[in-house]
Design a protein around this motif. Sequence first.
Motif, mmCIF file in Angstrom:
data_model
loop_
_atom_site.group_PDB
_atom_site.id
_atom_site.type_symbol
_atom_site.label_atom_id
_atom_site.label_comp_id
_atom_site.label_asym_id
_atom_site.label_seq_id
_atom_site.Cartn_x
_atom_site.Cartn_y
_atom_site.Cartn_z
ATOM 1 N N PRO A 84 -3.159 8.819 -6.045
ATOM 2 C CA PRO A 84 -3.407 8.326 -4.653
ATOM 3 C C PRO A 84 -3.360 6.826 -4.610
ATOM 4 O O PRO A 84 -2.923 6.201 -3.702
ATOM 5 N N GLN A 85 -3.808 6.150 -5.927
ATOM 6 C CA GLN A 85 -4.110 4.582 -5.762
ATOM 7 C C GLN A 85 -3.070 3.891 -6.606
ATOM 8 O O GLN A 85 -2.919 4.436 -7.747
ATOM 9 N N PRO A 86 -2.873 2.576 -6.224
ATOM 10 C CA PRO A 86 -2.988 2.176 -4.910
ATOM 11 C C PRO A 86 -1.806 2.743 -3.698
ATOM 12 O O PRO A 86 -0.797 3.334 -4.210
ATOM 13 N N SER A 87 -2.240 3.264 -2.564
ATOM 14 C CA SER A 87 -1.420 3.908 -1.845
ATOM 15 C C SER A 87 -0.254 3.348 -1.288
ATOM 16 O O SER A 87 -0.208 2.233 -1.123
ATOM 17 N N LEU A 88 0.870 4.198 -1.083
ATOM 18 C CA LEU A 88 2.295 3.610 -0.760
ATOM 19 C C LEU A 88 2.526 4.274 0.684
ATOM 20 O O LEU A 88 3.766 4.182 0.828
ATOM 21 N N LEU A 89 1.667 4.901 1.364
ATOM 22 C CA LEU A 89 1.756 5.645 2.765
ATOM 23 C C LEU A 89 0.660 5.156 3.489
ATOM 24 O O LEU A 89 -0.501 5.225 2.840
ATOM 25 N N GLY A 147 5.600 -1.388 6.950
ATOM 26 C CA GLY A 147 4.276 -0.633 7.294
ATOM 27 C C GLY A 147 3.301 -1.544 7.661
ATOM 28 O O GLY A 147 2.202 -1.096 7.844
ATOM 29 N N GLY A 148 3.664 -2.840 7.753
ATOM 30 C CA GLY A 148 2.686 -3.980 7.823
ATOM 31 C C GLY A 148 2.415 -4.929 6.693
ATOM 32 O O GLY A 148 3.585 -5.708 6.510
ATOM 33 N N ASP A 149 1.180 -5.200 6.150
ATOM 34 C CA ASP A 149 1.081 -6.171 5.612
ATOM 35 C C ASP A 149 1.473 -5.668 4.066
ATOM 36 O O ASP A 149 1.464 -6.653 3.225
ATOM 37 N N LYS A 150 1.244 -4.686 3.669
ATOM 38 C CA LYS A 150 1.326 -4.009 2.321
ATOM 39 C C LYS A 150 2.736 -3.323 2.252
ATOM 40 O O LYS A 150 3.232 -2.670 3.116
ATOM 41 N N ILE A 151 3.147 -3.514 1.217
ATOM 42 C CA ILE A 151 4.499 -2.628 0.570
ATOM 43 C C ILE A 151 4.188 -1.308 0.908
ATOM 44 O O ILE A 151 3.137 -0.817 0.143
ATOM 45 N N SER A 152 5.043 -0.492 1.110
ATOM 46 C CA SER A 152 5.065 0.884 1.112
ATOM 47 C C SER A 152 6.479 1.604 0.926
ATOM 48 O O SER A 152 7.342 1.100 0.506
ATOM 49 N N MET A 153 6.325 3.064 0.961
ATOM 50 C CA MET A 153 7.714 3.813 0.469
ATOM 51 C C MET A 153 8.612 3.554 1.500
ATOM 52 O O MET A 153 9.866 3.698 1.077
#
Lengths: 227, 221
Positions: free
Chosen positions: A78-83, A151-157
């Motif tokens: 789960p870490q770091p989370s991508l969703l 998704g905002g400030d962080k990279i995600s899937m």
Amino acid sequence: MAVVKLFGAWTSPYFYRVIWALKLKGIPYECIEEDLLNKSPLLLQYNPVHKKIPVLVHDGKPICESTIIPQYIEEIWPQPSLLPSDPYERAMARFWIKFADDKLILLALSPSISKMYRASGEEQEKAVKYILEMLETMEDHGLIGGKKFFGGDKISMVDMAFGAVAHWLGVIEDAAGLKIFEAHKFPRLQSWIQNFKEVPIIKENLTDRDKMFALLKRRREMLLASK
Amino acid sequence: MAEEVKLFGMWASPFSRRVELALKLKGIPYEYIEEDLSNKSPSLLKYNPIHKKVPLLVHKEKPLAESLVILEYLDETWKNNPILPQDPYERAMARFWAKFIDEKLLPTAAKVSHSTGKEQEQGVEEVHQQLKILENELKGKEFFAGQSIGYLDIVAHVLFWFYSAGEASGVNALTTEKFPIIYEWIEKLIKIDAVNECRIPKEKHQDFIRLRRESLKSASK
């Protein structure tokens, strides 16, 4: 012995979706490069239904589909989370991942699929129109509010699902002699592409542009000559 | 509480029906709005501007489209009667088969339903191959999800429509002789109340298919 194996092909943005997920989470894996014109018996055994890459094998169990594999990876590591953690935000992320998957089929470099650099005339025009519509939707609906990533400030899937737009689209355009993505028409998308490619793991893990261009150019020439 | 959840749907859409089935199985009260797809409501277009399609779920004024996305959202928001497997590998497999149904099986079935002659014959062959692959997943199990109905059963339950709608398109691709395991599964499904509540009247469905076939025939002339 590696617990995680990944079957892939160096040209495929779908393959990279999984590489990025594994590397962002720091998961060690063994990579098995497939020749898509001569697939290994092992790949066909692990993905008998579709016979495609990428395939992740974790503790001997195969998982297929480049949008399903990262979700599996997220659930095991789960870490770091991508969703996102909020259920509604997570559902919106899945919505965009599906959108990316459905629309980006035209940017797949699989010999049987891509109409962008393989076709000419009307067929190519239709493909270009389709891609433009996708880019407009991303610009007008996906990146509103000046977000750094989907998704905002962080990279995600979601960003990773759209990876083909950030890197592969440009190479295909060059090989086909097309100009589809014009930065001034898609300012938010242009920012996103820069933000995405500046993430160190992404920057260090992109398919070799020159090598891919040469391959596409060759393929296109062969195709047009055979018509 | 019922005002909290709205579902925009269409009675003949398998995607819409599967969301209804999930809502019923989880005991989630909802308000249903039937959409006329030839004359979509302003609400639908406002909530789903990208695809303008059903099903569309609205929960506390927040809209969600795509039936598979909605199913996962329902499971994460209402924890009772979980529909997805707990184990991550089983979840990945369930998602894989759902994608197979939506991207391979259903489009081929639609082709069979709307075509005639050689094209329909080829469609039937393809459907048979795909059904055979899917049927394999039922072997040794009561339902796709195991002992009781779950996510993949909800996604796949539309299969029994082929079974009842076969006559309307002139061919029955899903016969009990060819697919005894699927047939057994359908028999178990229709014993479940929630599934029965989501059944569409056979004749209404057959009329709908016949109309579709006629309009496609005249459109191609």
